[in-house]
Design a protein around this motif. Sequence first.
Motif, PDB file in Angstrom:
ATOM      1  N   GLU A 163      58.780  83.742  -7.885  1.00 48.15           N
ATOM      2  CA  GLU A 163      58.552  82.308  -7.915  1.00 48.15           C
ATOM      3  C   GLU A 163      57.065  82.040  -8.136  1.00 48.15           C
ATOM      4  O   GLU A 163      56.213  82.661  -7.501  1.00 48.15           O
ATOM      5  N   VAL A 164      56.766  81.118  -9.055  1.00 56.33           N
ATOM      6  CA  VAL A 164      55.375  80.747  -9.336  1.00 56.33           C
ATOM      7  C   VAL A 164      54.971  79.643  -8.369  1.00 56.33           C
ATOM      8  O   VAL A 164      55.603  78.581  -8.315  1.00 56.33           O
ATOM      9  N   VAL A 165      53.892  79.894  -7.612  1.00 58.63           N
ATOM     10  CA  VAL A 165      53.430  78.951  -6.594  1.00 58.63           C
ATOM     11  C   VAL A 165      52.001  78.545  -6.927  1.00 58.63           C
ATOM     12  O   VAL A 165      51.115  79.406  -7.092  1.00 58.63           O
ATOM     13  N   VAL A 166      51.752  77.240  -7.023  1.00 58.21           N
ATOM     14  CA  VAL A 166      50.420  76.713  -7.294  1.00 58.21           C
ATOM     15  C   VAL A 166      49.803  76.241  -5.987  1.00 58.21           C
ATOM     16  O   VAL A 166      50.369  75.395  -5.279  1.00 58.21           O
ATOM     17  N   ASP A 167      48.633  76.794  -5.665  1.00 62.30           N
ATOM     18  CA  ASP A 167      47.908  76.427  -4.439  1.00 62.30           C
ATOM     19  C   ASP A 167      46.679  75.618  -4.860  1.00 62.30           C
ATOM     20  O   ASP A 167      45.680  76.181  -5.331  1.00 62.30           O
ATOM     21  N   ARG A 168      46.755  74.287  -4.674  1.00 59.33           N
ATOM     22  CA  ARG A 168      45.657  73.428  -5.100  1.00 59.33           C
ATOM     23  C   ARG A 168      44.414  73.614  -4.224  1.00 59.33           C
ATOM     24  O   ARG A 168      43.287  73.484  -4.705  1.00 59.33           O
ATOM     25  N   ALA A 169      44.626  73.928  -2.973  1.00 61.86           N
ATOM     26  CA  ALA A 169      43.482  74.082  -2.059  1.00 61.86           C
ATOM     27  C   ALA A 169      42.599  75.248  -2.489  1.00 61.86           C
ATOM     28  O   ALA A 169      41.365  75.167  -2.431  1.00 61.86           O
ATOM     29  N   GLN A 171      42.888  76.641  -5.580  1.00 60.02           N
ATOM     30  CA  GLN A 171      42.890  76.675  -7.051  1.00 60.02           C
ATOM     31  C   GLN A 171      43.458  78.008  -7.564  1.00 60.02           C
ATOM     32  O   GLN A 171      42.873  78.673  -8.412  1.00 60.02           O
ATOM     33  N   SER A 172      44.610  78.332  -7.055  1.00 56.85           N
ATOM     34  CA  SER A 172      45.199  79.628  -7.404  1.00 56.85           C
ATOM     35  C   SER A 172      46.624  79.469  -7.929  1.00 56.85           C
ATOM     36  O   SER A 172      47.308  78.476  -7.643  1.00 56.85           O
ATOM     37  N   VAL A 173      47.011  80.458  -8.707  1.00 56.83           N
ATOM     38  CA  VAL A 173      48.390  80.573  -9.183  1.00 56.83           C
ATOM     39  C   VAL A 173      48.925  81.897  -8.659  1.00 56.83           C
ATOM     40  O   VAL A 173      48.436  82.976  -9.032  1.00 56.83           O
ATOM     41  N   LYS A 242      57.120  70.508 -12.575  1.00 53.48           N
ATOM     42  CA  LYS A 242      56.265  70.089 -13.685  1.00 53.48           C
ATOM     43  C   LYS A 242      54.832  69.973 -13.202  1.00 53.48           C
ATOM     44  O   LYS A 242      54.533  69.205 -12.290  1.00 53.48           O
ATOM     45  N   ASP A 243      53.958  70.747 -13.840  1.00 59.21           N
ATOM     46  CA  ASP A 243      52.573  70.775 -13.414  1.00 59.21           C
ATOM     47  C   ASP A 243      51.746  71.444 -14.509  1.00 59.21           C
ATOM     48  O   ASP A 243      52.296  72.148 -15.389  1.00 59.21           O
ATOM     49  N   SER A 244      50.437  71.242 -14.456  1.00 56.03           N
ATOM     50  CA  SER A 244      49.560  71.917 -15.421  1.00 56.03           C
ATOM     51  C   SER A 244      49.511  73.415 -15.162  1.00 56.03           C
ATOM     52  O   SER A 244      49.215  74.201 -16.073  1.00 56.03           O
ATOM     53  N   LEU A 245      49.763  73.826 -13.908  1.00 56.59           N
ATOM     54  CA  LEU A 245      49.807  75.242 -13.517  1.00 56.59           C
ATOM     55  C   LEU A 245      48.490  75.955 -13.805  1.00 56.59           C
ATOM     56  O   LEU A 245      48.454  77.174 -13.927  1.00 56.59           O
ATOM     57  N   TYR A 246      47.428  75.190 -13.924  1.00 52.97           N
ATOM     58  CA  TYR A 246      46.108  75.730 -14.274  1.00 52.97           C
ATOM     59  C   TYR A 246      46.122  76.462 -15.621  1.00 52.97           C
ATOM     60  O   TYR A 246      45.273  77.322 -15.874  1.00 52.97           O
ATOM     61  N   ILE A 247      47.067  76.106 -16.454  1.00 57.50           N
ATOM     62  CA  ILE A 247      47.101  76.677 -17.803  1.00 57.50           C
ATOM     63  C   ILE A 247      46.038  75.989 -18.651  1.00 57.50           C
ATOM     64  O   ILE A 247      45.848  74.772 -18.557  1.00 57.50           O
ATOM     65  N   ASN A 248      45.351  76.755 -19.453  1.00 59.83           N
ATOM     66  CA  ASN A 248      44.306  76.208 -20.308  1.00 59.83           C
ATOM     67  C   ASN A 248      44.845  75.066 -21.158  1.00 59.83           C
ATOM     68  O   ASN A 248      45.881  75.225 -21.826  1.00 59.83           O
TER      69      ASN A 248
END
Length: 293
Positions: A163-169, A171-173, A242-248
């Motif tokens: 599972e892909v987890v985005v941690d905004r605090a 800034q990690s994927v 749905k999220d940017s997922l920190y993708i360029n």
Amino acid sequence: MKTITTTKVIGMLLLVVLSSNLAKAQSETYLNQNLKVESKTSTFNLGETENSIWDFSKSVPVAKYSPKASENTLEENHERYDFDRYYPRKGTQSFVNIYIGLNNYLQDGDLPSSDELFTLNPLTSWYAALNFDHATRILGPLYLDWGIGASIQDLSFENTRVEVVVDRANQSVDFVERMDRVGKKSKINMMHLNVHMVPTFSFGKYNSFRIGAGVYAGYRISSHTKYKYDDLTGDSQKDKFKDSLYINPFKYGLRAQMGWSSFDIFFNYDISELFEEEANAPKLNPVTFGVIF
């Protein structure tokens, strides 16, 4: 009575003889006259004299083969019907192309090992694009292949429990393996608007072999994750995030292509990394290989 009867018989005989002679004369006149049959290109005669044999060598129009004329006709047909779908003899030709391919990515120049949770299954990591492409002749065999289009990329993980987890605090994927689930499919999906410019050499006029290398760039217009699994009770679940997922947001890279007739293959290598530089995520460079229809 006998005199009248005899006179009638003689008169009838004279009429028969006269009719016979007249018919014979008309027949001879018809056979001896010249019959002219005209066409748009020539006129030919049948039966010039009574003892002559019809000569068709002088009267029947014959089509002459000219290699030069045949070549010109072929070129005109190609120009008119665009048989040479990719590279014209002059100017610019436009067309719509469909791209189908497979995705993967490189980590430090190599494919990720199977131990990594973000390792992809290349057979289910699809690439599809619709492009409005153009081919412009520059000089001699040199052309510029350029175009704009939209693409969809699936990055499907080999380990379906991931599972892909985005941690905004932070800034990690993160890629987390969920042992409490039976995974069916886990992937990242991206959509881009793309442009490319590829100088290409085309060897020959029609259905020719061609090869080129150039550059491309893209802008991300959407991205999301999708995770299908069975929970502990056996119920089927699907999570979509749905999220940017920190993708360029922007990508750019090198492109190579090779083709023959209306069939081409292409290879894309992203010089830009998949995730943003400031994100705490693996350093990955996507690659795509596929065909163009």
